[in-house]
Design a protein around this motif. Structure first.
Motif, mmCIF file in Angstrom:
data_model
loop_
_atom_site.group_PDB
_atom_site.id
_atom_site.type_symbol
_atom_site.label_atom_id
_atom_site.label_comp_id
_atom_site.label_asym_id
_atom_site.label_seq_id
_atom_site.Cartn_x
_atom_site.Cartn_y
_atom_site.Cartn_z
ATOM 1 N N HIS A 61 -7.551 1.329 -1.093
ATOM 2 C CA HIS A 61 -6.412 0.665 -1.717
ATOM 3 C C HIS A 61 -5.833 -0.433 -0.830
ATOM 4 O O HIS A 61 -5.316 -1.432 -1.314
ATOM 5 C CB HIS A 61 -5.335 1.699 -2.047
ATOM 6 N N TRP A 92 -16.733 -2.997 -7.013
ATOM 7 C CA TRP A 92 -15.558 -2.611 -6.211
ATOM 8 C C TRP A 92 -15.010 -3.823 -5.454
ATOM 9 O O TRP A 92 -13.801 -4.052 -5.411
ATOM 10 C CB TRP A 92 -15.966 -1.498 -5.259
ATOM 11 N N ARG A 132 -5.356 8.935 -1.435
ATOM 12 C CA ARG A 132 -4.994 7.669 -2.077
ATOM 13 C C ARG A 132 -6.154 7.161 -2.922
ATOM 14 O O ARG A 132 -7.250 7.748 -2.922
ATOM 15 C CB ARG A 132 -4.669 6.620 -1.012
ATOM 16 N N ILE A 133 -5.924 6.069 -3.633
ATOM 17 C CA ILE A 133 -7.020 5.387 -4.314
ATOM 18 C C ILE A 133 -7.931 4.816 -3.236
ATOM 19 O O ILE A 133 -7.468 4.108 -2.343
ATOM 20 C CB ILE A 133 -6.485 4.257 -5.210
ATOM 21 N N THR A 184 0.829 -1.217 0.000
ATOM 22 C CA THR A 184 0.000 0.000 0.000
ATOM 23 C C THR A 184 0.852 1.251 0.000
ATOM 24 O O THR A 184 0.407 2.312 -0.414
ATOM 25 C CB THR A 184 -0.908 0.016 1.230
ATOM 26 N N MET A 210 -10.690 7.477 1.053
ATOM 27 C CA MET A 210 -9.775 8.034 0.067
ATOM 28 C C MET A 210 -8.614 8.775 0.721
ATOM 29 O O MET A 210 -7.740 9.280 0.023
ATOM 30 C CB MET A 210 -10.525 8.986 -0.868
ATOM 31 N N THR A 263 -11.360 -5.713 -5.809
ATOM 32 C CA THR A 263 -10.535 -5.973 -4.621
ATOM 33 C C THR A 263 -10.145 -7.440 -4.540
ATOM 34 O O THR A 263 -8.988 -7.783 -4.249
ATOM 35 C CB THR A 263 -11.300 -5.561 -3.345
ATOM 36 N N GLY A 316 1.526 2.900 -3.644
ATOM 37 C CA GLY A 316 0.488 3.424 -4.505
ATOM 38 C C GLY A 316 0.654 4.907 -4.757
ATOM 39 O O GLY A 316 1.483 5.581 -4.167
ATOM 40 N N THR A 317 -0.184 5.399 -5.656
ATOM 41 C CA THR A 317 -0.158 6.831 -5.959
ATOM 42 C C THR A 317 -0.780 7.588 -4.804
ATOM 43 O O THR A 317 -1.926 7.350 -4.423
ATOM 44 C CB THR A 317 -0.946 7.099 -7.251
ATOM 45 N N ARG A 318 -0.015 8.507 -4.229
ATOM 46 C CA ARG A 318 -0.468 9.247 -3.064
ATOM 47 C C ARG A 318 -0.006 10.695 -3.138
ATOM 48 O O ARG A 318 1.001 10.988 -3.767
ATOM 49 C CB ARG A 318 0.075 8.606 -1.778
#
Length: 869
Positions: A670, A822, A666-667, A425, A602, A826, A428-430
């Motif tokens: 995530h 969703w 974040r996503i 985690t 999020m 996951t 991830g894109t943050r």
């Protein structure tokens, strides 16, 4: 109780009783206090004053937990208490406090004045360093060894060689060098314990009754208080090499026009007949190294700018991170010369066989500090520890074990309790919201979250009063309409957008915490209950959902009010009895549900693991600081990998001295697709919530009568049977799915059950949101009319058009289908992260995908029948 007097008042009497060491302090405006036995002399974390014990006795205590203090040192007349890190080079414990054990006289002086006296009076500095002696390291929590010292000889004085992490050959080398009185060079990477070993060498040597003067080369020219003088050129003008020579050897200055001179002492002068300890010796310039080497060989040196030869009788202990292969006689003349008396400590990755014994040693040591039974290490945890490279070496391992002692809920340290278990985690894109100045200022402000609590508290009290005193008809009671139309949807949507921040402004928690400031026993919550807190929270949530239906709370405002009052009373009692916010962390049903839903959020609050591992050892996020209290949930942020147990109160952001805490966008959710360790109770709760929701919806359909007519029992018992039946049925299907899935993934059965049960959380949130959106839309006209009636706004009090049932149904369907999709994503991510082959990964996920689709279908069918268009 303490009584204060100023120094000038009774100077003769004071001079007669004051220890010789503190005589130079009488020229300053000091304060002398008399403190009664048992009273605190200073509070924990107060480091802006230096306290000198004139008479009596006192104890240094560390407030590891709110209910417990650990005694680490006894002080007698002539001892000093306070942050002397600028002098000793050792970090002062942030939560150290001083308590009188008998009537005690204390001389109090500011740190700045104390530093000035040390600079201007070298004799006082040397006397103080000699007085501190070996006490320097006794109150240092960073010390690796916990062995007791004795007075039977040099070997037994030193605790470090018995340390289980040091190879036998290094121990023998240590013994030989420690008692030889030769200068020593200690070589090793950051975190292997070079400083502790240097102090142990000093303890074991014949000079251990003399002064030890530590020098941190990194601080020379920046933080070295000996160089903070008004006279002389600035640091930039002098240059680094000149700063180092000045600090080590002192300098000669001209006092008057007639040529009168004075020698300002350097570290060598302070270390006369003692030991000079140089940290980071490789950072010394070649010139400074050569001059220091010459002083060692010739036993003489000259101050900077002077010609007078001064005798240099000292022992040198140096540390360096450089490998001997990097030494050169030109660049590192001192290190090159000291190679013959070098002590090389291998990095921990080259000592993997000692990791189990070393970890057990640290666990025992830190558990003793906080008066706990040492937790044990699971086999899988030990294997992960041996496989890990430990870039921070022994210090990183020590910190990991210390954190484990603090946060492990039971008697066993699990792999997920260790900081090195860096989950994906983190990659991830943050975006860190604390980079935005307004958000950081808001979070570090002492008004957060107090100002939000103050705003919400009167609203909560007003709602409770209206529930009891307002109309008995729920559709005409403003508080009831607000609770059912706004509160539940707000819990779910608030958890998505703000994680668990709603718990920070919760009036129930705020009131019980306020009461805690008045009366608090600070007991430890029983470990057996902490270990089962997930089942306790699950039971509380399911009981409240059952109670809502049995008591028909949607039609009975007073029943809802009684529930809120009961929760407050229980929270008040438990938070008053136990340490930190026990109710909110381990028992609160609403908080537990919000925390569970917050895993889909999020935003997240996380620590920068690199900073925590490399720099932090004091854990202000857990203990707190002078600015704020520690984490109310008892969390160490470096080990926080889920939103479930963080209410974003901002305490860790305020107290962290390294700015290592981030508030990330974040996503959404995530962490759900990469989680590896889920409590069984958490997985059970997610599944049980689906069953509870289905049973609640079905009571609103004609099918419910057909299902229960044959039962010859009361209505309450009928619903209870259906309620439990649906919870058991959903869990039974999940157990069957895990029976098929865990074989494909070749993992433990309950691990598979828990992980994939949690992957259904998006569908669970969607189901509850869809269910309560009906009340939001259906009660919207009533809400506006009641608001207009109470506020006197005619525009709101007039007739409002109702929202069509078909629109509500479409919204519900979209929400449930979105949650189902969703959860499917996951589950796919969970399967893709498995190390098994592609076929096994796909086959292993299929049973849980089927469960997700079945539950989504049941929710859609039930809602279409319960809320027809």
């Amino acid at each position: 109780m303490s009584h204060s007097t100023s120094s000038p008042e009774s100077g003769t009497e004071l001079e007669k009783n004051i220890p010789i060491l503190f005589k130079p302090l009488l020229t300053e405006g000091v304060v002398v206090r008399t403190v009664d036995s048992g009273d605190p002399i200073t509070r924990s974390g107060a480091n802006d004053r230096i306290l000198c014990i004139l008479s009596g006795r006192a104890q240094v205590v560390l407030g590891y937990r709110a209910a417990q203090e650990v005694i680490v040192e006894s002080l007698e007349p002539g001892d000093v208490f306070g942050d002397l890190g600028f002098l000793t080079g050792r970090r002062w414990p942030v939560d150290a406090g001083l308590v009188a054990t008998e009537p005690t006289e204390v001389l109090e002086i500011s740190v700045n004045t104390f530093q000035r006296l040390l600079r201007e009076n070298p004799e006082f500095t040397v006397a103080l360093l000699k007085s501190l002696g070996k006490k320097t390291i006794r109150v240092d929590r960073l010390e690796f060894s916990s062995a007791e010292t004795t007075e039977t000889g040099p070997a037994s004085v030193c605790a470090y060689p018995s340390h289980p992490g040091i190879p036998h050959d290094v121990q023998l080398r240590f013994q030989a060098l420690a008692i030889s009185n030769e200068s020593v060079l200690i070589i090793g990477e950051t975190g292997v314990g070079k400083d502790v070993l240097a102090y142990a060498i000093f303890d074991a040597a014949a000079r251990n009754n003399e002064v030890l003067v530590p020098v941190n080369v990194k601080q020379i020219g920046t933080e070295s208080f000996f160089l903070h003088t008004k006279a002389g050129p600035s640091s930039k003008e002098r240059g680094l090499a000149m700063d180092q020579i000045w600090a080590l050897f002192g300098r000669e200055i001209v006092l008057r026009a007639d040529g009168t001179t004075r020698i300002l002492p350097g570290y060598l002068d302070l270390a006369r007949e003692g030991t000079l300890f140089v940290r980071g010796a490789h950072l010394l310039s070649a010139v400074a190294q050569q001059k220091l080497l010459d002083a060692l060989k010739t036993q003489f040196y000259c101050p900077m700018g002077g010609n007078e030869r001064i005798r240099a009788d000292f022992r040198l202990i140096c540390t360096t991170e450089l490998n001997p292969s990097q030494f050169s006689p030109d660049r590192h003349p001192l290190l090159y010369e000291l190679q013959r008396t070098a002590l090389i400590i291998p990095p921990l990755r080259e000592r993997r066989t000692v990791i189990p014994a070393l970890a057990a040693h640290y666990l025992t040591h830190y558990a003793r500090e906080v008066n706990k039974r040492p937790p044990e290490l699971e086999d899988i945890t030990l294997k992960a520890m041996v496989d890990y490279s430990w870039p921070g070496n022994d210090l990183e391992l020590a910190n990991a074990m210390r954190r484990s002692v603090l946060i492990t809920p039971g008697s066993t340290v699990r792999r997920q309790d260790l900081t090195f278990d860096k989950q994906r985690t983190e990659r991830g894109t943050r975006y860190n919201l604390l980079k935005l100045k307004p958000i950081r200022q808001a979070l570090v402000s002492p008004l957060f979250p107090a100002i939000l609590q103050s705003a919400f508290l009167p609203v909560f009290l007003g709602i409770v009063l209206l529930l009891f005193l307002g109309p008995a008809d729920a559709s005409k009671n403003l508080a009831a309409v607000i609770m059912w139309s706004l509160a539940w949807p707000s819990v779910i949507l608030g958890a998505f957008f703000g994680a668990r921040v709603s718990c920070s402004i919760c009036a129930i928690g705020a009131l019980s915490t306020l009461a805690k400031r008045i009366v608090s026993l600070e007991l430890e919550f029983p470990e057996s209950l902490r270990m089962r807190s997930d089942f306790l929270i699950a039971g509380g949530i399911l009981f409240i959902i059952w109670l809502e239906s049995v008591l028909n709370m949607r039609s009975s405002p007073s029943s809802l009010g009684m529930l809120l009052v009961t929760m407050f009373l229980v929270a008040f009692v438990l938070n008053t009895l136990f340490a930190r916010q026990t109710w909110c962390r381990y028992l609160c049903p609403l908080g537990g549900m919000t925390g569970l839903f917050a895993r889909t959020s999020m935003i997240e609050l996380r620590a920068d693991s690199a900073i925590c591992l490399s720099e932090c050892s004091s854990h202000e996020c857990y203990y707190g600081s002078r600015k704020t209290e520690g984490c109310p949930f008892g969390q160490v942020v470096a080990t926080l990998h889920s939103n479930q147990f963080c209410k974003i109160c901002g305490n860790c952001v305020k107290s962290c001295p390294y700015n290592a805490v981030n508030l990330n966008v974040r996503i959404p959710g995530h962490e759900l697709g990469e989680v590896r360790h889920v409590r069984t109770g958490t997985g059970f709760l997610v599944l049980a919530l689906n069953g509870a929701l289905l049973s609640d919806i079905i009571t609103r359909t004609s099918f419910y009568d057909k299902l229960t007519d044959w039962l010859p029992v009361s209505g309450t018992l009928k619903f209870t049977i259906v309620y439990i039946g649906f919870i058991v049925a959903v869990n039974a299907i999940a157990l069957i799915a895990s029976l098929l899935s865990h074989r494909a993934f070749r993992e433990r059965y309950w691990e598979n059950y828990s992980r994939f049960a949690l992957s259904l959380l998006p569908l669970t949130c969607a189901g509850f949101l869809a269910f309560h959106l009906y009340y939001f839309f259906a009660l919207w006209p009533d809400l506006l009319q009641l608001l207009g009636k109470y506020s006197g706004v005619d525009a709101l009090a007039g007739p409002v058009s109702s929202i069509s049932g078909s629109f509500i149904t479409r919204v519900q369907q979209i929400v449930i289908l979105g949650g189902c999709l969703w959860s499917l994503v996951t589950m796919s991510r969970l399967g893709a992260s498995s190390p098994r082959g592609r076929f096994r990964r796909r086959w292993g996920v299929l049973p849980h995908i089927a469960l997700d689709i079945i539950l989504a279908g049941l929710l859609l069918i039930a809602m279409m029948n319960a809320f027809p268009e």
